[in-house]
Motif scaffolding. Sequence first.
Motif: not given
Length: 253
Positions: A75-76, A79-80, A72
């Motif tokens: 992935d964050e 994403k950011q 996670e």
Amino acid sequence: MKTFQNQVAIVTGAGQGIGLAICQQLAAQGASVVLNDIETSLAEDAAAAVRKEHGVCIPFGGDASNPAFIQEMVDEAVKQFGKLDIAVANAGITLFGDFFEYKPADFNKVMNVNLGGSFFLAQAATRQMKEQGSGGRVLFMSSVTGHQAHKNLAAYGMSKAALEMLAKTLVLELSPHQITVNAIAPGATATERTLNDPDYEATWSRITPMGKPATTEDIAHAALFLISPQAGHVTGQTLVVDGGWTSVSPSPY
């Protein structure tokens, strides 16, 4: 151009101490940083302080020994910020205990956090780096206890020595993708935790050849070299940062 301009980094266990110092220096040198700590409030406060003083930093609170959480976090970061370039597996725990009485639960916790968290952060991060195709950096946090015996730290020292071997082993896996993997082995370091011991600084100042324990900034400077472009041909190595202590190794006891 700042050294880490346009780079994206994850640093675990960074709410305070060495991890926080690494985040501060990375952000100050242009990196976008995902700052993790198991205590969400500590991660949030630390990230806010880094943003105020140094640059781009977001918190991501949670257990960095949990492979699902680690994924996670990766992935964050993507994403950011669109990518991931650097992973610093700084999260770790120290559980002292007499060898003859050491509990299986304590042993398993030390291994799960120190080894499992580092292994699976490296795995998740380098999968992303491999997909990106632009190389990357992985850094493990070992310890001088992986080189010299310390009383009541058999499990901890074992875990730290294993991280250095992991760095060597992963050279075979990661080099074809231009990803380096190294370790730092700090010696005695003045942190919020160690300074709770009123004798810590005096004891280690006496037995360290350089006459004092390291600061968190001392360790962070060494870490930043190994994850910088200047260390692009350094991989599978452990850099000991201990003021010379392992050269003489007097016991603090």
